[in-house]
Design a protein around this motif. Structure first.
Motif, short mmCIF file in Angstrom:
data_model
loop_
_atom_site.label_atom_id
_atom_site.label_comp_id
_atom_site.label_asym_id
_atom_site.label_seq_id
_atom_site.Cartn_x
_atom_site.Cartn_y
_atom_site.Cartn_z
N ILE A 63 0.83 -1.20 0.00
CA ILE A 63 0.00 0.00 0.00
C ILE A 63 0.87 1.26 0.00
O ILE A 63 2.04 1.21 0.36
N GLN A 64 0.24 2.36 -0.38
CA GLN A 64 0.90 3.66 -0.31
C GLN A 64 -0.03 4.60 0.45
O GLN A 64 -1.17 4.83 0.04
N VAL A 65 0.46 5.08 1.58
CA VAL A 65 -0.32 5.93 2.48
C VAL A 65 0.58 7.03 3.04
O VAL A 65 1.78 7.04 2.80
N SER A 66 0.00 7.90 3.83
CA SER A 66 0.77 9.05 4.32
C SER A 66 1.68 8.74 5.52
O SER A 66 2.65 9.45 5.75
N SER A 67 1.36 7.68 6.29
CA SER A 67 2.16 7.42 7.49
C SER A 67 2.11 5.95 7.89
O SER A 67 1.22 5.20 7.48
N GLU A 68 3.05 5.58 8.74
CA GLU A 68 3.06 4.22 9.28
C GLU A 68 1.82 3.97 10.14
O GLU A 68 1.26 2.89 10.13
N LYS A 69 1.39 5.00 10.83
CA LYS A 69 0.19 4.89 11.66
C LYS A 69 -1.03 4.54 10.79
O LYS A 69 -1.84 3.69 11.15
N GLU A 70 -1.14 5.20 9.65
CA GLU A 70 -2.25 4.91 8.73
C GLU A 70 -2.13 3.50 8.17
O GLU A 70 -3.12 2.77 8.05
N ALA A 71 -0.91 3.09 7.82
CA ALA A 71 -0.68 1.74 7.30
C ALA A 71 -1.07 0.69 8.33
O ALA A 71 -1.72 -0.31 8.01
#
Length: 109
Positions: A63-71
Motif C-alpha cells: 500500500i501507499q499511504v501518508s504514514s506508518e500509523k495509517e498503514a
C-alpha cells in the motif's frame, strides 16, 4: 506518501481447507472487497498470495499511504486480520522497479 507491505499468514488450523466454514468464506470475501476498495481509492499498489497450502504460505498487500500509523490502521482493519483469520506483520517498503506492461491477465492461464 510512503509505501508499506503487510504480510498475511493464515492461522494454522485454517491451512486445511476442510476446516473452513461459511464464516471463513465470508471473511475472505470481505477481505477481498476491502482490498478492492483500497485499489479504487488509489492506496493499493498490489496484493497477492502464494499458491501453496502449507505453513510457509502467505499473502502480501503493498500500500501507499501518508504514514506508518495509517498503514497499521489499514492492516488491523483488514477483515481477515480484524476477525482473527490471519495474522499480519507490517514492513516499510519501497517499490524499486515496476513493469507497466505487466497485467494480471498475462498470468491467468
Amino acid at each position: 506518501m510512503k509505501q508499506f507491505l503487510y504480510k498475511l499468514t493464515l492461522i494454522p488450523e485454517l491451512l486445511e481447507e476442510s476446516n473452513w466454514t461459511d464464516k471463513e468464506n465470508s471473511i475472505v470475501s470481505e477481505h477481498f472487497h476491502a482490498l478492492q476498495q483500497l485499489l479504487k481509492n488509489n492506496m493499493l499498489i498490489m496484493a497477492g498470495r502464494t499458491l501453496n497450502n502449507d505453513p510457509s504460505s502467505f499473502g502480501i498487500v503493498v500500500i501507499q499511504v501518508s504514514s506508518e500509523k495509517e498503514a497499521e490502521a489499514l492492516m488491523k482493519s483488514d477483515p481477515a486480520v480484524r476477525d482473527g483469520m490471519m495474522t499480519a506483520e507490517l514492513f516499510p517498503y519501497s517499490v524499486a522497479l515496476y513493469n507497466e506492461d505487466f497485467t494480471t491477465k498475462q498470468t491467468s492461464s
